[in-house]
Scaffold this motif. Structure first.
Motif, PDB file in Angstrom:
ATOM      1  N   LEU A 153      10.374   2.418   4.198  1.00 20.49           N
ATOM      2  CA  LEU A 153       9.725   0.603   4.386  1.00 20.49           C
ATOM      3  C   LEU A 153       8.464   1.296   5.478  1.00 20.49           C
ATOM      4  CD1 LEU A 153       9.551  -2.696   5.102  1.00 20.49           C
ATOM      5  CD2 LEU A 153      10.249  -1.595   7.386  1.00 20.49           C
ATOM      6  N   LYS A 154       7.947   1.595   6.488  1.00 20.33           N
ATOM      7  CA  LYS A 154       6.689   2.711   6.928  1.00 20.33           C
ATOM      8  C   LYS A 154       5.866   3.182   5.154  1.00 20.33           C
ATOM      9  CE  LYS A 154       6.786   1.790  11.658  1.00 20.33           C
ATOM     10  NZ  LYS A 154       6.523   1.652  12.169  1.00 20.33           N
ATOM     11  N   GLY A 155       6.886   3.997   4.730  1.00 22.33           N
ATOM     12  CA  GLY A 155       5.372   4.144   3.519  1.00 22.33           C
ATOM     13  C   GLY A 155       4.697   3.294   2.578  1.00 22.33           C
ATOM     14  N   ILE A 156       5.801   2.143   1.802  1.00 27.61           N
ATOM     15  CA  ILE A 156       5.219   1.717   1.253  1.00 27.61           C
ATOM     16  C   ILE A 156       4.288   0.094   2.297  1.00 27.61           C
ATOM     17  CG2 ILE A 156       5.850  -1.153   0.435  1.00 27.61           C
ATOM     18  CD1 ILE A 156       9.127  -0.301  -0.129  1.00 27.61           C
ATOM     19  N   GLN A 157       4.719   0.284   3.477  1.00 28.85           N
ATOM     20  CA  GLN A 157       3.500  -0.557   4.146  1.00 28.85           C
ATOM     21  C   GLN A 157       2.401  -0.084   4.881  1.00 28.85           C
ATOM     22  OE1 GLN A 157       5.962  -1.143   7.750  1.00 28.85           O
ATOM     23  NE2 GLN A 157       6.336  -3.329   6.993  1.00 28.85           N
ATOM     24  N   TYR A 158       2.439   1.489   4.107  1.00 27.21           N
ATOM     25  CA  TYR A 158       0.627   1.332   4.499  1.00 27.21           C
ATOM     26  C   TYR A 158       0.248   2.691   3.727  1.00 27.21           C
ATOM     27  CZ  TYR A 158       0.898   1.324   9.987  1.00 27.21           C
ATOM     28  OH  TYR A 158       0.765   1.437  10.941  1.00 27.21           O
ATOM     29  N   GLY A 159       0.679   2.083   2.219  1.00 21.71           N
ATOM     30  CA  GLY A 159       0.311   2.526   0.980  1.00 21.71           C
ATOM     31  C   GLY A 159       1.169   4.045   0.733  1.00 21.71           C
ATOM     32  N   ALA A 160       1.288   5.100   1.112  1.00 24.65           N
ATOM     33  CA  ALA A 160       1.794   6.207   0.939  1.00 24.65           C
ATOM     34  C   ALA A 160       3.102   6.014   0.483  1.00 24.65           C
ATOM     35  CB  ALA A 160       3.051   6.454   2.195  1.00 24.65           C
ATOM     36  N   LEU A 161       3.719   4.735  -0.304  1.00 22.62           N
ATOM     37  CA  LEU A 161       4.682   5.328  -1.405  1.00 22.62           C
ATOM     38  C   LEU A 161       4.589   3.644  -2.601  1.00 22.62           C
ATOM     39  CD1 LEU A 161       8.127   5.837   0.871  1.00 22.62           C
ATOM     40  CD2 LEU A 161       6.574   7.340  -1.090  1.00 22.62           C
ATOM     41  N   PRO A 162       5.066   3.748  -3.607  1.00 23.50           N
ATOM     42  CA  PRO A 162       4.808   2.891  -3.909  1.00 23.50           C
ATOM     43  C   PRO A 162       5.388   1.419  -4.279  1.00 23.50           C
ATOM     44  CG  PRO A 162       6.184   4.447  -5.758  1.00 23.50           C
ATOM     45  CD  PRO A 162       5.680   5.366  -4.505  1.00 23.50           C
ATOM     46  N   ASP A 163       5.182   0.116  -3.803  1.00 24.09           N
ATOM     47  CA  ASP A 163       4.928  -0.599  -3.946  1.00 24.09           C
ATOM     48  C   ASP A 163       6.351  -1.842  -4.437  1.00 24.09           C
ATOM     49  OD1 ASP A 163       5.540  -3.582  -2.032  1.00 24.09           O
ATOM     50  OD2 ASP A 163       3.142  -4.008  -3.030  1.00 24.09           O
ATOM     51  N   ARG A 164       6.842  -1.450  -5.509  1.00 19.22           N
ATOM     52  CA  ARG A 164       7.514  -1.785  -6.508  1.00 19.22           C
ATOM     53  C   ARG A 164       8.424  -3.216  -6.347  1.00 19.22           C
ATOM     54  NH1 ARG A 164      10.501   3.345  -5.989  1.00 19.22           N
ATOM     55  NH2 ARG A 164       9.648   5.067  -7.292  1.00 19.22           N
ATOM     56  N   HIS A 165       8.605  -3.362  -5.015  1.00 17.27           N
ATOM     57  CA  HIS A 165       9.084  -5.373  -5.002  1.00 17.27           C
ATOM     58  C   HIS A 165       7.700  -6.403  -4.731  1.00 17.27           C
ATOM     59  CE1 HIS A 165      13.392  -3.907  -4.941  1.00 17.27           C
ATOM     60  NE2 HIS A 165      12.840  -2.475  -4.327  1.00 17.27           N
ATOM     61  N   SER A 166       6.539  -5.531  -5.195  1.00 18.76           N
ATOM     62  CA  SER A 166       5.209  -6.158  -4.723  1.00 18.76           C
ATOM     63  C   SER A 166       5.734  -7.293  -3.246  1.00 18.76           C
ATOM     64  CB  SER A 166       4.217  -7.358  -6.017  1.00 18.76           C
ATOM     65  OG  SER A 166       4.626  -6.330  -7.324  1.00 18.76           O
ATOM     66  N   TRP A 167       5.704  -6.818  -2.156  1.00 15.31           N
ATOM     67  CA  TRP A 167       5.408  -7.296  -1.285  1.00 15.31           C
ATOM     68  C   TRP A 167       4.326  -7.143  -0.366  1.00 15.31           C
ATOM     69  CZ3 TRP A 167      10.405  -3.981   0.923  1.00 15.31           C
ATOM     70  CH2 TRP A 167      11.947  -4.492   0.372  1.00 15.31           C
ATOM     71  N   MET A 168       3.228  -6.169  -0.679  1.00 10.45           N
ATOM     72  CA  MET A 168       2.021  -5.850  -0.288  1.00 10.45           C
ATOM     73  C   MET A 168       1.476  -6.912  -0.640  1.00 10.45           C
ATOM     74  SD  MET A 168       3.633  -4.275   2.064  1.00 10.45           S
ATOM     75  CE  MET A 168       1.866  -3.491   2.583  1.00 10.45           C
ATOM     76  N   VAL A 169       0.124  -7.741   0.175  1.00 13.02           N
ATOM     77  CA  VAL A 169      -0.771  -8.952  -0.120  1.00 13.02           C
ATOM     78  C   VAL A 169      -2.390  -8.184   0.196  1.00 13.02           C
ATOM     79  CG1 VAL A 169      -1.392 -11.575  -0.368  1.00 13.02           C
ATOM     80  CG2 VAL A 169       0.852 -10.348  -0.148  1.00 13.02           C
ATOM     81  N   GLU A 170      -3.136  -7.706  -0.324  1.00 17.33           N
ATOM     82  CA  GLU A 170      -4.497  -7.551   0.206  1.00 17.33           C
ATOM     83  C   GLU A 170      -5.397  -7.849   0.577  1.00 17.33           C
ATOM     84  OE1 GLU A 170      -6.078  -5.408  -2.800  1.00 17.33           O
ATOM     85  OE2 GLU A 170      -7.829  -4.516  -1.099  1.00 17.33           O
ATOM     86  N   VAL A 171      -5.410  -7.634   2.128  1.00 16.96           N
ATOM     87  CA  VAL A 171      -6.707  -9.026   2.535  1.00 16.96           C
ATOM     88  C   VAL A 171      -7.991  -8.809   1.590  1.00 16.96           C
ATOM     89  CG1 VAL A 171      -8.377  -9.050   4.689  1.00 16.96           C
ATOM     90  CG2 VAL A 171      -5.648  -8.384   4.436  1.00 16.96           C
ATOM     91  N   PRO A 172      -8.605  -9.527   1.359  1.00 16.94           N
ATOM     92  CA  PRO A 172     -10.097 -10.066   0.402  1.00 16.94           C
ATOM     93  C   PRO A 172     -10.882  -9.345   1.503  1.00 16.94           C
ATOM     94  CG  PRO A 172      -9.299 -11.729   0.736  1.00 16.94           C
ATOM     95  CD  PRO A 172      -8.515 -11.265   2.154  1.00 16.94           C
ATOM     96  N   LYS A 173     -11.909  -8.404   0.848  1.00 11.85           N
ATOM     97  CA  LYS A 173     -13.050  -7.863   1.564  1.00 11.85           C
ATOM     98  C   LYS A 173     -14.109  -8.575   2.090  1.00 11.85           C
ATOM     99  CE  LYS A 173     -11.484  -3.257   0.803  1.00 11.85           C
ATOM    100  NZ  LYS A 173     -11.265  -2.525  -0.950  1.00 11.85           N
ATOM    101  N   GLY A 174     -13.846 -10.112   1.537  1.00 10.51           N
ATOM    102  CA  GLY A 174     -14.560 -10.684   1.779  1.00 10.51           C
ATOM    103  C   GLY A 174     -16.948 -10.366   1.529  1.00 10.51           C
TER     104      GLY A 174
END
Ligand SMILES: *Cc1c(COP(=O)(O)O)cnc(C)c1O
Length: 366
Positions: A345-366
């Motif tokens: 879970l933490k690996g997906i959240q902090y980007g250390a593991l692949p996000d296979r289920h497309s759970w993560m949504v990137e914040v625009p850099k603005g």
């Protein structure tokens, strides 16, 4: 655990009102803030005054259905710093959907899911642009992000001025952000059952609403005084079946190798961490079962017990005390199933593991 939420609201927040034209009229709001260098030069009184301004919203009415009768609901979700310097929200669409369900459950006009997601992204983006966001640290990888920081977002409703009890027709929705670190204290993870009732059939237990928290807060406080970190609620009618923790869902890895969590009903909050962990466990080849489970079965059959939620992430429970009898799980240590799921879970959240289920949504850099 309570200390991990020392309140320093980030300068940028979002505020929307369901106006007389029945339109959600939203805007971002900026509160006073200083750079770290400026802040270091402030007197304690100036620093306090700045923080106080950040934590107060004079544009909102003090006497209303939320402060008088607990008529309100909220959400909690996090943005996680990534190695490449970006920030990503974990499943904000799920929180947006649950927020809409909660508002409908409170007979309020619903804040649309897409507005919810865009307000959350906007608050993180605007704050990070002025330096209010934790930076990714490589050292976090050493203990699988157990002590990593994140941005905690708290969207909530607030009703129009009122002194009589009534439903809300023109509520506000506010989104604030603040930094959070580790919630987890591995020194003591003992839990105790409560003989009080958090939620009852036909009540509001399924809604993430303010009113549900009174019993939880009182019971958790009593449990903490008695040396536990978490309280476990049983069902209202039979006081036999396990429902959930004070503000977290609960899982049992049984001796027969299945991972059990109580079935959702109108007395259990549908956690997004709960849902995600069911998916991850299935991905790992663990058999998962959603069913009623009694405290007696847990005390005799569980090898590992853990609670889950956005704030807690995944916290293993070393023991449960029920009617004065204590049963320890896995010699009081975090078990391999809990460890593997947490790491994933933490690996997906902090980007250390692949996000296979497309759970993560990137914040625009603005
Ligand atoms: C918020 C909450 C949870 C956990 O939900 P997540 O979506 O995983 O954060 C569990 N129980 C209660 C009572 C809650 O309010």
């Amino acid at each position: 655990m309570a200390g991990s939420f020392s309140l320093a609201v980030y300068p940028w927040s979002y505020i929307a009102r369901y106006n007389e034209e029945k339109i959600w009229d939203g805007r971002y709001l900026e509160k006073p803030h200083f750079t770290p260098e400026q802040e270091a030069a402030l007197s304690p009184r100036e620093r306090y005054s700045c923080l106080e301004k950040r934590n107060s919203f004079p544009e909102l009415p003090l006497v209303n259905g939320t402060t008088q009768y607990g008529l309100g609901c909220f959400e909690g979700l996090k943005a996680f710093p990534q190695k490449d310097g970006s920030l990503k929200l974990f499943r904000p669409g799920e929180n947006g959907l649950r927020f809409a369900n909660s508002m409908a459950g409170l007979m309020m006009p619903v804040f649309p899911q897409e507005k919810f997601v865009s307000a959350c992204l906007g608050v993180v983006e605007k704050n990070s642009k002025i330096g209010f966001a934790p930076k990714y640290q490589d050292a976090w990888e050493e203990d699988n992000f157990l002590y990593a920081k994140s941005v905690y977002l708290r969207p909530f409703t607030y009703t129009e001025p009122a002194i009589g009890p009534d439903i809300s027709r023109h509520p506000w929705v506010v989104v604030v952000g603040t930094e959070v670190g580790a919630y987890f204290n591995p020194e003591n993870t003992k839990a105790v059952t409560s003989d009080k009732v958090r939620a009852y059939p036909g009540g509001t237990g399924w809604i993430k609403c303010d009113a549900n928290y009174v019993v939880s807060i009182l019971e958790k406080s009593k449990a903490e005084t008695a040396g536990y970190i978490e309280v476990i609620f049983l069902d209202a009618l039979e006081r036999t079946y396990i429902e959930e923790g004070s503000s977290s869902n609960i899982f049992f890895y049984l001796k027969n190798g299945t991972l059990v969590t109580p079935t959702l009903s109108d007395t259990i909050l549908p956690g997004i961490t709960r849902k995600s962990i069911l998916t991850l466990a299935q991905d790992m080849g663990i058999q998962t079962v959603e069913r009623k489970i009694s405290i007696e079965e847990v005390l005799s059959e569980a090898q590992e017990v853990f609670v889950t939620g956005t704030a807690a992430g995944l916290t293993y429970l070393e023991s449960i005390t029920h009617n004065g009898k204590t049963v320890q799980f896995n010699q009081g240590k975090m078990g391999t199933v809990a460890k593997d799921i947490l790491k994933t879970l933490k690996g997906i959240q902090y980007g250390a593991l692949p996000d296979r289920h497309s759970w993560m949504v990137e914040v625009p850099k603005g």
